[in-house]
Design a protein around this motif. Structure first.
Motif, PDB file in Angstrom:
ATOM      1  N   GLY A 137       1.565   9.315   4.066  1.00  0.00           N
ATOM      2  CA  GLY A 137       0.675   9.484   2.923  1.00  0.00           C
ATOM      3  C   GLY A 137      -0.397  10.531   3.109  1.00  0.00           C
ATOM      4  O   GLY A 137      -1.241  10.722   2.234  1.00  0.00           O
ATOM      5  N   VAL A 138      -0.371  11.220   4.250  1.00  0.00           N
ATOM      6  CA  VAL A 138      -1.375  12.256   4.528  1.00  0.00           C
ATOM      7  C   VAL A 138      -0.896  13.557   3.896  1.00  0.00           C
ATOM      8  O   VAL A 138       0.004  14.220   4.414  1.00  0.00           O
ATOM      9  N   LEU A 139      -1.508  13.928   2.778  1.00  0.00           N
ATOM     10  CA  LEU A 139      -1.046  15.075   2.006  1.00  0.00           C
ATOM     11  C   LEU A 139      -1.963  16.283   2.133  1.00  0.00           C
ATOM     12  O   LEU A 139      -1.651  17.352   1.602  1.00  0.00           O
ATOM     13  N   ALA A 140      -3.100  16.115   2.813  1.00  0.00           N
ATOM     14  CA  ALA A 140      -4.010  17.241   3.024  1.00  0.00           C
ATOM     15  C   ALA A 140      -4.803  17.013   4.298  1.00  0.00           C
ATOM     16  O   ALA A 140      -5.203  15.880   4.601  1.00  0.00           O
ATOM     17  N   VAL A 141      -5.015  18.093   5.040  1.00  0.00           N
ATOM     18  CA  VAL A 141      -5.784  18.065   6.289  1.00  0.00           C
ATOM     19  C   VAL A 141      -6.677  19.294   6.329  1.00  0.00           C
ATOM     20  O   VAL A 141      -6.238  20.394   5.987  1.00  0.00           O
ATOM     21  N   THR A 142      -7.926  19.100   6.747  1.00  0.00           N
ATOM     22  CA  THR A 142      -8.785  20.241   7.072  1.00  0.00           C
ATOM     23  C   THR A 142      -8.948  20.284   8.580  1.00  0.00           C
ATOM     24  O   THR A 142      -9.462  19.337   9.180  1.00  0.00           O
ATOM     25  N   ASP A 143      -8.460  21.367   9.190  1.00  0.00           N
ATOM     26  CA  ASP A 143      -8.587  21.549  10.629  1.00  0.00           C
ATOM     27  C   ASP A 143      -9.875  22.314  10.900  1.00  0.00           C
ATOM     28  O   ASP A 143     -10.181  23.293  10.216  1.00  0.00           O
ATOM     29  N   ILE A 144     -10.609  21.879  11.906  1.00  0.00           N
ATOM     30  CA  ILE A 144     -11.984  22.338  12.103  1.00  0.00           C
ATOM     31  C   ILE A 144     -12.123  23.130  13.397  1.00  0.00           C
ATOM     32  O   ILE A 144     -11.758  22.653  14.478  1.00  0.00           O
ATOM     33  N   GLY A 145     -12.688  24.318  13.298  1.00  0.00           N
ATOM     34  CA  GLY A 145     -12.944  25.125  14.481  1.00  0.00           C
ATOM     35  C   GLY A 145     -14.155  24.643  15.262  1.00  0.00           C
ATOM     36  O   GLY A 145     -15.104  24.103  14.690  1.00  0.00           O
ATOM     37  N   CYS A 146     -14.114  24.848  16.578  1.00  0.00           N
ATOM     38  CA  CYS A 146     -15.223  24.459  17.458  1.00  0.00           C
ATOM     39  C   CYS A 146     -15.854  25.652  18.158  1.00  0.00           C
ATOM     40  O   CYS A 146     -16.977  25.565  18.630  1.00  0.00           O
ATOM     41  N   ASP A 147     -15.101  26.740  18.287  1.00  0.00           N
ATOM     42  CA  ASP A 147     -15.593  27.943  18.940  1.00  0.00           C
ATOM     43  C   ASP A 147     -14.825  29.124  18.356  1.00  0.00           C
ATOM     44  O   ASP A 147     -14.030  28.962  17.418  1.00  0.00           O
ATOM     45  N   LEU A 188      -5.226   6.848   9.942  1.00  0.00           N
ATOM     46  CA  LEU A 188      -6.313   6.670   8.983  1.00  0.00           C
ATOM     47  C   LEU A 188      -6.154   5.410   8.145  1.00  0.00           C
ATOM     48  O   LEU A 188      -7.128   4.928   7.563  1.00  0.00           O
ATOM     49  N   ILE A 189      -4.952   4.853   8.084  1.00  0.00           N
ATOM     50  CA  ILE A 189      -4.762   3.623   7.341  1.00  0.00           C
ATOM     51  C   ILE A 189      -5.693   2.517   7.832  1.00  0.00           C
ATOM     52  O   ILE A 189      -6.179   1.686   7.054  1.00  0.00           O
ATOM     53  N   HIS A 190      -5.989   2.516   9.134  1.00  0.00           N
ATOM     54  CA  HIS A 190      -6.864   1.476   9.689  1.00  0.00           C
ATOM     55  C   HIS A 190      -8.317   1.683   9.253  1.00  0.00           C
ATOM     56  O   HIS A 190      -9.054   0.719   9.046  1.00  0.00           O
ATOM     57  N   VAL A 191      -8.715   2.938   9.105  1.00  0.00           N
ATOM     58  CA  VAL A 191     -10.050   3.240   8.590  1.00  0.00           C
ATOM     59  C   VAL A 191     -10.135   2.847   7.119  1.00  0.00           C
ATOM     60  O   VAL A 191     -11.129   2.271   6.660  1.00  0.00           O
ATOM     61  N   MET A 209       0.833  -1.209   0.000  1.00  0.00           N
ATOM     62  CA  MET A 209       0.000   0.000   0.000  1.00  0.00           C
ATOM     63  C   MET A 209       0.863   1.253   0.000  1.00  0.00           C
ATOM     64  O   MET A 209       0.545   2.253   0.610  1.00  0.00           O
ATOM     65  N   ASN A 210       1.996   1.152  -0.664  1.00  0.00           N
ATOM     66  CA  ASN A 210       2.858   2.327  -0.766  1.00  0.00           C
ATOM     67  C   ASN A 210       2.226   3.355  -1.690  1.00  0.00           C
ATOM     68  O   ASN A 210       1.536   3.016  -2.647  1.00  0.00           O
ATOM     69  N   GLY A 211       2.471   4.611  -1.402  1.00  0.00           N
ATOM     70  CA  GLY A 211       2.013   5.655  -2.295  1.00  0.00           C
ATOM     71  C   GLY A 211       0.581   6.083  -2.119  1.00  0.00           C
ATOM     72  O   GLY A 211       0.037   6.751  -3.000  1.00  0.00           O
ATOM     73  N   LEU A 212      -0.068   5.720  -0.998  1.00  0.00           N
ATOM     74  CA  LEU A 212      -1.423   6.189  -0.747  1.00  0.00           C
ATOM     75  C   LEU A 212      -1.428   7.703  -0.586  1.00  0.00           C
ATOM     76  O   LEU A 212      -0.510   8.286   0.000  1.00  0.00           O
ATOM     77  N   LYS A 213      -2.475   8.324  -1.102  1.00  0.00           N
ATOM     78  CA  LYS A 213      -2.652   9.775  -0.974  1.00  0.00           C
ATOM     79  C   LYS A 213      -3.907   9.994  -0.131  1.00  0.00           C
ATOM     80  O   LYS A 213      -5.012   9.738  -0.590  1.00  0.00           O
TER      81      LYS A 213
END
Length: 275
Positions: free
Chosen positions: A33-43, A243-246, A1-5
């Motif tokens: 392999g995590v090339l993008a993240v959206t960080d989410i505000g709570c307050d 996230l690989i486990h998901v 599973m090399n190269g996952l995006k």
């Protein structure tokens, strides 16, 4: 599973749980392999931190908003501030997380939650941004409000008319936890479904049945880190590297390869956030 995006569509790296090693953790994501993240505000405070993180890290995007637990003291000026952040930073790609939470008895009264949920949905409409929906023990009211705002989205999209600027979806139901039947109703609104570590738990049979019914082109990956760590790391602080486990669990449920899960959910996330 090399190269996952991999695209983590819902994280909280602004959380104090990462204060001691945030840069090291974020610096390790690319090798996972995590090339993008959206960080989410709570307050209001965390939304400001999200704004700053998106400017510091090139692979970070953000959402700003106030969760139901924190909406009791919201003011109209807070909506103005959220609008200001979103308009001044092109990497703010959504309003959220917003919604309803009836789980905790000390949460604001339901009418207050609904007021500010609708106000932030209106804000998203004004800004032409998708929404990130938080809903816990509030399925009926959440569905009713989303149908009120987006009920004909899917029909319009199928006719080529679109809604909210013609985007393929008005948002995502974060950490989806309701039934298959509720998912089928929510699909009419055009929403994506955020799936994370909970799907790997032994007691997640209801969620697995829902995921079986949700098409892959409506699923995005999320951690909700530092919370909801997947098996086999339950009890540890969650982060995007897990996230690989998901991905592996979704591949098992859907009968496809992990590589296909990663690519499809990446494409879905880019459509969701218009990246």
């Amino acid at each position: 599973m090399n190269g996952l995006k991999i695209f983590d569509t819902h994280a909280h790296y602004d959380d104090r749980a990462f204060d001691s090693d945030r840069e090291n953790v974020l610096g390790s994501l690319r090798e996972k392999g995590v090339l993008a993240v959206t960080d989410i505000g709570c307050d209001m405070k965390s939304s400001g931190v999200v704004d700053a993180l998106t400017k510091k890290y090139d692979f970070f995007y953000g959402a700003v908003g106030v969760i139901p637990a924190e909406c009791k003291d919201m003011k109209d000026e807070d909506l103005d501030r959220l609008m200001e952040i979103a308009q001044s930073n092109k990497k703010i790609v959504a309003i959220g997380e917003i919604g309803l939470d009836y789980y905790w008895e000390d949460n604001p009264e339901r009418d207050i939650q609904k007021k500010w949920f609708r106000a932030q949905l209106d804000l998203a409409g004004e800004l032409d941004l998708p929404v990130v929906i938080h809903s816990r023990d509030a399925a009926e009211d959440t569905v009713d409000i989303l149908l009120e705002y987006f009920g004909d989205h899917e029909a319009k999209r199928m006719r080529g008319e679109g809604t909210i600027g013609g985007i393929p979806s008005p948002g995502v139901v974060h950490c989806y936890s309701y039934s298959k039947e509720t998912a089928e109703i929510l699909m009419k609104t055009g929403m994506y479904f955020g799936i994370g570590g909970v799907v790997t738990y032994k007691n997640a049979k209801k969620l697995v049945r829902a995921v079986e019914a949700i098409p892959m082109d409506r699923i995005v990956l999320e951690t909700d880190c530092p919370y909801l760590t997947p098996t086999p790391h339950r009890g540890e602080r969650n982060y995007s590297g897990y996230l690989i486990h998901v991905i592996e669990k979704l591949a098992e449920i859907k009968g496809i390869t992990p590589e296909e899960v990663a690519q499809i959910t990446w494409d879905n996330a880019c459509r969701l956030y218009r990246i």
